[in-house]
Design a protein around this motif. Structure first.
Motif, short mmCIF file in Angstrom:
data_model
loop_
_atom_site.label_atom_id
_atom_site.label_comp_id
_atom_site.label_asym_id
_atom_site.label_seq_id
_atom_site.Cartn_x
_atom_site.Cartn_y
_atom_site.Cartn_z
N PRO A 121 -23.70 -26.27 4.23
CA PRO A 121 -23.51 -24.81 4.13
C PRO A 121 -22.92 -24.24 5.35
O PRO A 121 -22.83 -22.95 5.20
CB PRO A 121 -25.36 -24.69 4.37
CG PRO A 121 -25.85 -25.83 3.83
CD PRO A 121 -25.04 -26.88 4.25
N ASN A 122 -22.64 -24.79 6.13
CA ASN A 122 -21.65 -24.18 7.38
C ASN A 122 -19.96 -23.81 6.89
O ASN A 122 -19.40 -23.31 7.54
CB ASN A 122 -21.71 -25.23 8.56
CG ASN A 122 -22.78 -25.29 9.23
OD1 ASN A 122 -23.61 -24.57 9.18
ND2 ASN A 122 -23.09 -26.55 9.56
N PHE A 123 -19.65 -24.06 5.66
CA PHE A 123 -18.77 -23.65 5.29
C PHE A 123 -18.42 -22.35 5.31
O PHE A 123 -17.21 -21.65 5.89
CB PHE A 123 -18.67 -23.66 3.38
CG PHE A 123 -17.13 -23.74 2.89
CD1 PHE A 123 -16.57 -24.92 2.81
CD2 PHE A 123 -16.42 -22.33 2.80
CE1 PHE A 123 -15.11 -24.85 2.27
CE2 PHE A 123 -15.18 -22.29 2.24
CZ PHE A 123 -14.43 -23.48 2.08
N VAL A 124 -19.52 -21.36 5.16
CA VAL A 124 -19.45 -19.87 5.44
C VAL A 124 -19.23 -19.53 6.96
O VAL A 124 -18.36 -18.88 7.45
CB VAL A 124 -20.59 -19.18 4.74
CG1 VAL A 124 -20.52 -17.67 5.33
CG2 VAL A 124 -20.49 -19.16 3.43
N ALA A 125 -20.23 -20.30 7.67
CA ALA A 125 -20.15 -19.92 9.19
C ALA A 125 -18.87 -20.22 9.79
O ALA A 125 -18.23 -19.45 10.53
CB ALA A 125 -20.93 -20.57 9.63
N VAL A 126 -18.27 -21.13 9.47
CA VAL A 126 -16.81 -21.81 10.25
C VAL A 126 -15.75 -21.04 9.49
O VAL A 126 -14.78 -20.60 10.21
CB VAL A 126 -16.51 -23.17 10.03
CG1 VAL A 126 -15.35 -23.71 10.50
CG2 VAL A 126 -17.81 -24.04 10.40
N HIS A 127 -15.68 -20.78 8.12
CA HIS A 127 -14.66 -19.95 7.50
C HIS A 127 -14.45 -18.50 8.04
O HIS A 127 -13.50 -17.99 8.48
CB HIS A 127 -14.94 -19.99 6.08
CG HIS A 127 -13.64 -19.76 5.22
ND1 HIS A 127 -13.12 -18.33 5.20
CD2 HIS A 127 -12.86 -20.28 4.46
CE1 HIS A 127 -12.27 -18.21 4.36
NE2 HIS A 127 -11.96 -19.49 3.84
N THR A 128 -15.67 -18.03 8.03
CA THR A 128 -15.74 -16.52 8.41
C THR A 128 -15.48 -16.44 10.34
O THR A 128 -14.73 -15.31 10.46
CB THR A 128 -16.95 -15.85 8.40
OG1 THR A 128 -18.13 -16.38 8.75
CG2 THR A 128 -17.36 -15.78 6.79
#
Length: 486
Positions: free
Chosen positions: A268-275
């Motif tokens: 789920p950290n795809f969004v946190a790291v990408h943004t």
């Protein structure tokens, strides 16, 4: 100064409490960081015994091999590997044998190829033992003395981080400016050591330029932000899939770096790291978005950053292979087509009276947007979640008025209530549909990290949906009785 010592540190700190990430997950993180333009990984999992609880113990041969492989993989992807150690639970700062054990441990990691380090003194008791009280004038003096000695023992690494015990403004007594602890750290800590800081709070809703300037003046250097905005280890029932937000782009030239300490679950950290990566690319000095994210004059728009991340993440859901399957992927690619086991449905054609074959609906970007808005940020729900909560509150608060309207034949209130109830039901149906589509995605690794959360939200929404239907049934029955009496 070298390029490395001037480099803006951007990336991820694995610093949460709970199950550490696997080696393969970390390898995948390095691949993503390289792809998105991030450059740093801070190794600090709280539940790695030899990082924190048993910090004195050297790594075994097997553990050494794993760390060396990890350090090598980070280097191959252009990611700076920072090894952190947390001796603060039980170190006696004044005991030379303790300091020697700390040096020995970090020297061992240095032999693995690591060139960047961190000493962490977060989340520990501040009361010193008797021996330390005799040797040092304050807790800050004890920490600074050992940190400076270790820093010099390692020949002053170009990247060396220090996490203070008072690592946010809320911990500072009586204030950041007047904190004796922080002022001692700022005055006595070697200027080549950078300091970690989480902002106004442990989990900061926003980090302003003014707050960073204030702490920088006390520390006599710009801090590295350890950002807990996406961390969920303090509440295992929550997950945060919203964008990196409420950190103005003007912060970038005033910081040494930003490292996100995100959700415990890796996928789920795809969004946190990408943004975060999108934010790091925004031009410093530009006007930032307003708190609601509607200011279009900024180079960074959290809504746009979120959509970019979700669009790319959607592709990952469709991949049957995942990072942990990398070894088996190569083996499968070498198989002949005839060696593959046939699918269960191959050759099966249902008869006219048989059940039709089950066909999974593909996950959509709208589904992922809904998922993100239901699991948004610590201090903020996403727009859809806010709309659902407001609608449910209105339906519950006005059910009595709708019932009265039915009894008195005032249908306007009843009609509005029913229209809102239908809209709420549609929103609930979308959540259930999102759950069903997620449950059938090819990438099971992502699903398993999300599954407990989406099960909970589906159950909660289903209960709310049933509750509203119960209120509607009661109103409808009164309406029928009224019509019959007329």
């Amino acid at each position: 100064m070298s390029e490395k010592s001037k480099m803006f540190l951007s990336g991820v700190v694995e610093g949460f409490y709970g199950r550490p990430w696997t080696m393969n997950q970390r390898m995948e993180l390095f691949r993503r960081e390289q792809k998105w333009g991030l450059n740093t990984y801070l190794y600090a999992p709280k539940d790695d015994y030899k990082h924190r609880m048993y910090w004195r113990d050297l790594y075994s041969l097997e553990e050494a091999d794993q760390l060396m492989a990890l350090i090598c993989a980070a280097k191959e992807h252009g990611v700076e590997f920072i090894y952190a150690i947390s001796p603060g639970l039980d170190i006696t700062f004044s005991n030379p044998k303790e300091v020697a054990a700390l040096k020995r441990k970090l020297s061992q990691v240095s032999e693995f190829g690591c060139r960047s380090f961190a000493l962490l003194f977060d989340d520990i008791e501040t009361e010193m033992c008797g021996a330390d009280k005799e040797a040092f004038s304050s807790f800050a003096d004890a920490q600074v003395s050992v940190t400076n000695e270790v820093f010099q023992h390692l020949e002053e690494p170009q990247i060396f981080l220090f996490c203070p015990t008072d690592y946010c403004a809320a911990f500072c007594t009586p204030s950041v400016q007047l904190s004796k602890y922080l002022n001692t750290v700022g005055e006595k800590l070697h200027p080549g050591v950078n300091i970690l800081w989480t902002g106004p709070k442990v989990v900061s809703n926003d980090i302003s330029v003014a707050s960073v300037e204030e702490v920088s003046a006390v520390l006599k250097r710009p801090p590295v932000i350890w950002d807990n905005i996406h961390a969920n280890d303090y509440d295992p029932q929550r997950l945060f899939l919203g964008p990196f937000k409420n950190r103005p782009a003007e912060l970038i030239p005033k910081l040494r770096g930003v490292l996100t300490n995100p959700n415990c679950e890796f996928e789920p950290n795809f969004v946190a790291v990408h943004t975060l990566a999108t934010w790091c690319k925004s031009s410093p000095g530009q006007k930032d978005v307003s708190m609601d994210g509607e200011d279009q004059s900024s180079d960074y728009d959290p809504h746009e950053a979120l959509q970019l991340a979700l669009t790319e993440w959607l592709l990952e859901f469709g991949r049957a292979d995942s990072p942990d399957d990398s070894r088996s992927r190569g083996a499968r690619s070498k198989r002949e087509a005839s060696d593959e086991e046939p699918m269960q449905t191959d050759g099966h054609v249902p008869g006219p009276k048989d059940n039709p074959l089950y066909t999974a609906e593909p996950l959509t970007l709208e589904d992922l947007t809904l998922l993100s808005e239901l699991f948004y940020l610590p201090y903020e729900h996403g727009p859809t979640a806010v709309a659902m909560l407001n609608q449910l509150h209105w339906l519950r608060s006005n059910s009595a008025a709708a019932t009265t309207g039915a009894v008195t034949s005032e249908c306007e209130e009843v009609n509005e209530w029913r229209q809102r109830a239908e809209k709420f039901d549609d929103m609930c149906a979308a959540v259930v549909q999102m759950f069903n589509r997620l449950s059938n995605v090819p990438n099971r690794r992502i699903l398993y990290d999300l599954y407990n959360y989406i099960c909970d939200i589906k159950s909660g929404v289903s209960l709310a949906r049933a509750f509203v239907k119960t209120l509607g049934t009661f109103t409808h029955s009164l309406d029928i009785k009224l019509n019959k009496s007329l």
